[in-house]
Design an enzyme around this catalytic site. Structure first.
Site, mmCIF file in Angstrom:
data_model
loop_
_atom_site.group_PDB
_atom_site.id
_atom_site.type_symbol
_atom_site.label_atom_id
_atom_site.label_comp_id
_atom_site.label_asym_id
_atom_site.label_seq_id
_atom_site.Cartn_x
_atom_site.Cartn_y
_atom_site.Cartn_z
ATOM 1 N N SER A 142 102.906 39.853 -18.889
ATOM 2 C CA SER A 142 101.930 40.867 -19.619
ATOM 3 C C SER A 142 100.714 39.916 -19.743
ATOM 4 O O SER A 142 100.934 38.538 -19.702
ATOM 5 C CB SER A 142 102.483 41.049 -21.332
ATOM 6 N N TYR A 155 106.857 38.720 -28.973
ATOM 7 C CA TYR A 155 106.232 39.366 -27.420
ATOM 8 C C TYR A 155 105.658 38.256 -26.948
ATOM 9 O O TYR A 155 105.907 38.027 -25.757
ATOM 10 C CB TYR A 155 105.583 40.411 -27.744
HETATM 11 P P1 NAD Z 1 108.961 51.598 -21.891
HETATM 12 O O1 NAD Z 1 109.322 51.509 -23.255
HETATM 13 O O2 NAD Z 1 108.529 52.991 -21.326
HETATM 14 O O3 NAD Z 1 110.326 51.107 -21.056
HETATM 15 C C1 NAD Z 1 111.126 50.289 -21.391
HETATM 16 C C2 NAD Z 1 112.356 50.122 -20.575
HETATM 17 O O4 NAD Z 1 113.384 49.102 -21.178
HETATM 18 C C3 NAD Z 1 113.369 51.533 -20.854
HETATM 19 O O5 NAD Z 1 114.107 51.934 -19.686
HETATM 20 C C4 NAD Z 1 114.432 50.969 -21.721
HETATM 21 O O6 NAD Z 1 115.731 51.997 -21.615
HETATM 22 C C5 NAD Z 1 114.598 49.503 -21.449
HETATM 23 N N1 NAD Z 1 115.209 48.787 -22.386
HETATM 24 C C6 NAD Z 1 114.658 48.709 -23.601
HETATM 25 N N2 NAD Z 1 115.558 47.986 -24.366
HETATM 26 C C7 NAD Z 1 116.939 47.805 -23.738
HETATM 27 C C8 NAD Z 1 118.096 47.013 -23.759
HETATM 28 N N3 NAD Z 1 118.353 46.426 -24.996
HETATM 29 N N4 NAD Z 1 118.733 47.120 -22.740
HETATM 30 C C9 NAD Z 1 118.689 47.536 -21.506
HETATM 31 N N5 NAD Z 1 117.378 48.300 -21.196
HETATM 32 C C10 NAD Z 1 116.311 48.417 -22.319
HETATM 33 O O7 NAD Z 1 108.141 50.531 -21.579
HETATM 34 P P2 NAD Z 1 106.977 49.891 -20.542
HETATM 35 O O8 NAD Z 1 105.602 50.049 -21.123
HETATM 36 O O9 NAD Z 1 107.291 50.554 -19.363
HETATM 37 O O10 NAD Z 1 107.456 48.499 -20.549
HETATM 38 C C11 NAD Z 1 107.973 47.712 -19.192
HETATM 39 C C12 NAD Z 1 107.485 46.306 -19.108
HETATM 40 O O11 NAD Z 1 106.020 46.077 -18.995
HETATM 41 C C13 NAD Z 1 108.054 45.710 -20.477
HETATM 42 O O12 NAD Z 1 108.541 44.210 -20.133
HETATM 43 C C14 NAD Z 1 106.667 45.472 -21.312
HETATM 44 O O13 NAD Z 1 106.514 44.312 -22.047
HETATM 45 C C15 NAD Z 1 105.601 45.378 -19.911
HETATM 46 N N6 NAD Z 1 104.392 45.673 -20.180
HETATM 47 C C16 NAD Z 1 103.772 46.998 -20.968
HETATM 48 C C17 NAD Z 1 102.499 47.200 -21.144
HETATM 49 C C18 NAD Z 1 102.364 48.357 -21.691
HETATM 50 O O14 NAD Z 1 100.993 48.452 -22.084
HETATM 51 N N7 NAD Z 1 102.979 49.466 -21.684
HETATM 52 C C19 NAD Z 1 101.554 46.016 -20.905
HETATM 53 C C20 NAD Z 1 102.048 44.762 -20.522
HETATM 54 C C21 NAD Z 1 103.594 44.448 -20.217
#
Ligand code: NAD
Length: 260
Positions: A142, A155
């Site tokens: 991120s 985070y």
């Molecule tokens: P999301 O909430 O849509 O998806 C999260 C996924 O992680 C889901 O499939 C969920 O089932 C899984 N998960 C959560 N807890 C879990 C556990 N205990 N065991 C197994 N699986 C688990 O989130 P997203 O936005 O798609 O995030 C994906 C990645 O991208 C993350 O690492 C997040 O930090 C990173 N990210 C997101 C953003 C944003 O703005 N959305 C920005 C930068 C980085």
């Protein structure tokens, strides 16, 4: 070149992981899907992918807070699919609160899922990549792996750690045909950030969409959220042969957030 490789994407039942799964599947890459949903829902999702793209797909719902479950998950996936060629450590959670008041259980869960799980998954997947002298490890970090923001101690600690882990693995794998990189997105339109948008909407009594715009523009000069598919396309490029010299990098895709 990527046709018939096997990609394991943690957290691919939602958001960035799910969108990435579609992008890779469209190239004929076989998939190990993973995330928190029931096994029957997961198998339905896997069948849908398999039918739509004509690829082999496996699903697992290992809880990434549990090291034994991660080991069982990766070993089973390697056995059933024959290898893990591409590992995308994507699963992540968020909780916002001042460091002083941050709940211990949230700290532990964020460090376990966003950081330690990536280490364990890499450890269990590396032998398979080394056997083929080819591999791609992509850690979804991120902008918060590069800079801090208030109320995001766990985070930011986890994502900074994930970038450190990326650099070390890139050095250790440099002569093995395995590249290791971190992607550092700004705001991506997924369920992960809904709580943060809802808090702004409630506190300022504005509609959800307006709160979303405010959240984005508070930090990111480019005034729009990224679509999760854009991250998927970036990941696909990192898997390609053209990207074979990119390793050990923390690559921002952040609308100039970290250019300031
Ligand atoms: P999301 O909430 O849509 O998806 C999260 C996924 O992680 C889901 O499939 C969920 O089932 C899984 N998960 C959560 N807890 C879990 C556990 N205990 N065991 C197994 N699986 C688990 O989130 P997203 O936005 O798609 O995030 C994906 C990645 O991208 C993350 O690492 C997040 O930090 C990173 N990210 C997101 C953003 C944003 O703005 N959305 C920005 C930068 C980085």
């Amino acid at each position: 070149m990527l046709n018939e490789k096997v990609a394991l994407i943690t957290g691919s039942t939602s958001g960035i992981g799910l969108a990435t799964a579609h992008v890779l599947a469209a190239q004929g890459i076989n998939l190990v899907l993973h995330g928190l949903m029931s096994l029957s829902e997961g198998r339905q999702l896997a069948d849908k992918f398999s039918q739509q793209y004509g690829i082999d797909v496996l699903f697992d719902n290992a809880d990434l807070r549990d090291v034994d479950s991660i080991e069982r998950f990766i070993q089973l996936a390697t056995e059933k699919m024959g290898s893990i060629d591409i590992l995308i450590n994507n699963a992540g959670i968020q909780h916002t609160e001042s460091a002083e008041n941050f709940p211990l259980d949230k700290w532990n869960a964020i460090i376990a899922i966003n950081l330690s799980a990536a280490f364990h998954a890499i450890q269990y997947s590396l032998p398979s990549m080394k056997r083929k002298s080819w591999g791609r490890i992509i850690n979804v970090a991120s902008v918060h792996g590069l800079v801090g923001s208030v109320n995001k101690s766990a985070y930011c600690a986890a994502k900074h750690g994930l970038i450190g882990l990326t650099k070390v693995l890139a050095l250790e794998c440099a002569e093995q045909g395995i590249t290791v990189n971190a992607i550092c997105p700004g705001w991506v339109d997924t369920p992960l950030i809904n709580d943060q948008i809802s808090t702004i909407a409630e506190q300022q009594n504005v509609p959800f969409e307006q709160a979303k715009y405010q959240l984005v523009t508070a930090k990111q000069p480019l005034p729009e959220m990224m679509a999760p598919e854009q991250i998927g396309e970036f990941i696909l490029f990192l898997c390609s042969d053209s990207a074979r010299s990119i390793t050990g990098s923390a690559l921002p895709m952040d609308g100039a957030w970290t250019a300031q």
